[in-house]
Design a protein around this motif. Structure first.
Motif, mmCIF file in Angstrom:
data_model
loop_
_atom_site.group_PDB
_atom_site.id
_atom_site.type_symbol
_atom_site.label_atom_id
_atom_site.label_comp_id
_atom_site.label_asym_id
_atom_site.label_seq_id
_atom_site.Cartn_x
_atom_site.Cartn_y
_atom_site.Cartn_z
ATOM 1 N N ARG A 171 13.101 6.204 2.807
ATOM 2 C CA ARG A 171 13.031 5.410 1.572
ATOM 3 C C ARG A 171 12.261 6.165 0.487
ATOM 4 O O ARG A 171 12.631 6.124 -0.691
ATOM 5 C CB ARG A 171 12.362 4.060 1.841
ATOM 6 N N GLN A 231 14.576 8.753 -1.006
ATOM 7 C CA GLN A 231 15.590 8.158 -1.869
ATOM 8 C C GLN A 231 14.994 7.681 -3.193
ATOM 9 O O GLN A 231 15.590 7.876 -4.268
ATOM 10 C CB GLN A 231 16.268 6.990 -1.146
ATOM 11 N N THR A 232 13.805 7.097 -3.123
ATOM 12 C CA THR A 232 13.139 6.653 -4.355
ATOM 13 C C THR A 232 12.793 7.835 -5.241
ATOM 14 O O THR A 232 12.959 7.791 -6.469
ATOM 15 C CB THR A 232 11.863 5.860 -4.015
ATOM 16 N N SER A 277 15.895 9.030 -6.889
ATOM 17 C CA SER A 277 16.310 8.095 -7.944
ATOM 18 C C SER A 277 15.483 8.299 -9.207
ATOM 19 O O SER A 277 16.014 8.281 -10.328
ATOM 20 C CB SER A 277 16.175 6.652 -7.445
ATOM 21 N N GLU A 278 14.186 8.482 -9.032
ATOM 22 C CA GLU A 278 13.315 8.715 -10.191
ATOM 23 C C GLU A 278 13.659 10.044 -10.863
ATOM 24 O O GLU A 278 13.673 10.155 -12.097
ATOM 25 C CB GLU A 278 11.850 8.705 -9.752
ATOM 26 N N ASP A 312 16.589 11.522 -10.902
ATOM 27 C CA ASP A 312 17.866 11.413 -11.604
ATOM 28 C C ASP A 312 17.757 10.556 -12.857
ATOM 29 O O ASP A 312 18.456 10.809 -13.852
ATOM 30 C CB ASP A 312 18.929 10.859 -10.653
ATOM 31 N N ALA A 313 16.891 9.568 -12.826
ATOM 32 C CA ALA A 313 16.692 8.748 -14.027
ATOM 33 C C ALA A 313 16.106 9.596 -15.154
ATOM 34 O O ALA A 313 16.505 9.464 -16.324
ATOM 35 C CB ALA A 313 15.772 7.573 -13.711
ATOM 36 N N ARG A 360 18.907 11.886 -16.497
ATOM 37 C CA ARG A 360 19.862 11.172 -17.361
ATOM 38 C C ARG A 360 19.272 10.889 -18.741
ATOM 39 O O ARG A 360 19.978 10.914 -19.752
ATOM 40 C CB ARG A 360 20.292 9.869 -16.698
ATOM 41 N N LEU A 408 21.478 15.404 -3.121
ATOM 42 C CA LEU A 408 21.520 14.005 -2.724
ATOM 43 C C LEU A 408 21.235 13.925 -1.232
ATOM 44 O O LEU A 408 21.594 14.825 -0.466
ATOM 45 C CB LEU A 408 22.878 13.387 -3.040
#
Length: 553
Positions: A82, A85-86, A89-90, A92-93, A96, A116
């Protein structure tokens, strides 16, 4: 799997099937991937231009991620997955949000900044192999990987110490900036030995700042430690045991148990907590139970109450106490209750339900703690005068971690055989090799001065610097010898801080790090005269007495 980040790694070369710490190949792979994800997030933070609280939040995430991979911290694969993955995600944010810039759409992106997490454990382990030590050795050679690992472990230790400071509300922008830079530098597709060595030395500078930050956090929040006589054993009544290092957790637990009739005990590296004024004011901080971390499988079954593990030093729990064990913060083991916040109501309820101690433990013994840098420097004049008179001939720092590996009796022998006109300073859980030593006094001071946790290493540095100032010299010219036992990555951070200060002639043991290649060791020896501990304490004491540790003219 190849893991050699701790001192007790198998055969002093590396754990390849299962860790001596009980880490499985799956857990090792996930920890490697978490560090990899942290490298990618660091790249994204640097390239995104994020600032202020948002940047601080990402640095905190990096600190927690790195700390979770330190030896004996988190073994829970689900939690590690987890966290990966978090972190992704951070990352990739941030990518973007920075449309058109480097690392926004894939350009100028190392694998860490774009990978990934595979959905299957098999895929995750396969990916971990491609970024692991063996794969990088093939690509870059042994010395490059040795320097990469030295930098990585220094950053892990920095993350742990910075995490403790952050838990008390303290941050240092310069520490945060180097953590981001150091992690991103590990993404270099063509690393050079000179560049990495320079980063390792700069990591020492940042490590010193991190240790100073933690000292500031502890002393401003809890007061400067004062000499305190700590009961080494329990008294009759309900009981909770706190292990690890986190003083903020201990303070919260003491506040929540005040007036309940439940006694709180420290274990392992929490022993120095008794010396902080803000903690010692609680009368139900009743004493210290047990010894160093590696004895917990023998000691925890004997504790008749719940046990809270606040930071590193967790071992695989046995069924005898697993149901009474709670983890906090970044600590984890599959199936163990985890406390996500500092609400200790569940622990308090467990303490009420369990029997506690039926009688006072006998025989009663005590240990003096609390000789931090303020206490010692406040009497610097007395110390300097005692040195000038010849009452004190040398200071011997026996600091660092304890462990189960044979050979650590060397450190006990060193203290017992040291001349009676030497002051012995101790730091870290290695102190438990010395707590029963009746060392006597010199110049009105105890001859054995316990300076605290490994987290308190800054105290030893400050005392050395203060003595150097008092004598008008540098630390290397002082009658000071450092004999350091190491176990995990926080010790690497402390070592790098000492090297940054130019401190030479450090004896390190009981064995040298497996991750330091012969080529890198040659540089450390030639530059700093870092050396292994000798075949016996007597041999090394004779060398120190003979002056062979004095710097060259």
């Amino acid at each position: 799997m190849l893991c050699f980040q701790c001192e007790q790694t198998r055969n002093e070369t590396g754990c390849t099937s299962i860790g001596v710490c009980s880490k499985t190949p799956e857990t090792a792979a996930l920890q490697d991937l978490l560090v990899y994800a942290c490298r990618g997030l660091a790249r994204a933070v640097l390239h995104s231009g994020v600032s202020g609280p948002d940047r601080q939040a990402q640095v905190t995430r990096l600190q927690e991620g790195l700390f979770a991979t330190v030896t004996n911290v988190n073994f829970d694969d689900a939690v590690l997955a987890r966290m990966i993955q978090t972190t992704i995600s951070e990352r990739d944010a941030l990518r973007r949000a920075k449309k058109g810039g480097p690392c926004s759409g894939g350009q100028d992106c190392p694998g860490a900044a774009s990978f990934l997490l595979p959905e299957t454990l098999e895929g995750q382990m396969a990916l971990a192999e491609t970024i692991g030590i063996q794969a990088r050795r093939t690509a870059f050679g042994e010395d490059i990987v040795s320097l990469q690992e030295l930098l990585t472990y220094g950053l892990k230790g920095m993350a742990a110490y910075a995490h403790h400071a952050a838990e008390l509300g303290f941050h240092d922008p310069e520490v945060d900036a180097f953590m981001l830079e150091g992690l991103d530098a590990l993404n270099d597709p063509a690393p050079s030995p000179d560049g990495l060595l320079a980063l390792v030395m700069r990591c020492g500078e940042a490590s010193l700042k991190t240790l100073a930050l933690l000292d500031r956090a502890n002393t401003i929040s809890l007061g400067h430690p004062v000499p305190t006589r700590v009961r080494m054993g329990a008294v009759r009544g309900k009981a909770i045991l706190v292990s690890g290092h986190d003083l903020a957790d201990l303070r919260a637990l003491l506040e929540q148990t005040e007036g309940t009739g439940i006694n709180v005990y420290t274990h392992g590296e929490m022993l120095p907590a008794h010396a902080y004024p803000e903690l010692r004011r609680f009368p139900h901080l009743a004493g210290h139970f047990g010894g160093a971390w590696m004895l917990q499988k023998r000691e925890f079954p004997q504790f008749p109450g719940p046990i809270v593990m606040t930071t590193n030093c967790l071992m695989q729990p046995s069924p005898e106490y697993a149901e009474r064990l709670y983890s906090r913060s970044v600590v984890g083991w599959p199936g163990i209750r985890h406390l996500a916040t500092r609400d200790f109501s569940e622990v308090i309820a467990a303490a009420r339900a369990l029997p506690g101690f039926e009688a006072d433990q006998e025989p009663v013994r005590f240990h003096w703690a609390g000789f931090g840098h303020k206490t010692v420097t406040d009497v610097a004049g007395t110390v300097v005068e005692a040195v000038k008179k010849g009452d004190i001939r040398r200071f011997l720092l026996i600091g660092g971690c304890d462990g189960a590996k044979p050979g650590r009796n060397y450190f006990t022998d060193m203290a017992e055989q040291a001349p009676k006109d030497w002051i012995i300073l101790t730091l870290g859980c290695g102190k438990f090799r010395l707590t029963d030593l009746d060392a006597g006094e010199i110049a009105g001071l105890p001859r054995l001065l316990d300076m605290g946790q490994c987290n308190d290493s800054y105290s030893a540095i400050r005392v050395a610097q203060a003595l150097a100032e008092a004598f008008g010299t540098d630390v290397n010219a002082l009658p000071l010898s450092l004999v350091v036992s190491w176990y995990e990555q926080k010790a690497v951070t402390v070592l790098l801080a000492l090297l940054h200060l130019g401190i030479r002639n450090i004896r390190l043991g009981p064995s040298l790090p497996a991750f330091v290649s012969p080529g890198v060791l040659k540089v450390l020896v030639e530059t700093f005269n870092v050396m292994p501990v000798g075949p016996s304490a007597a041999v090394d004491l004779a060398a120190i007495e003979g002056g062979t540790l004095q710097p060259a003219a």
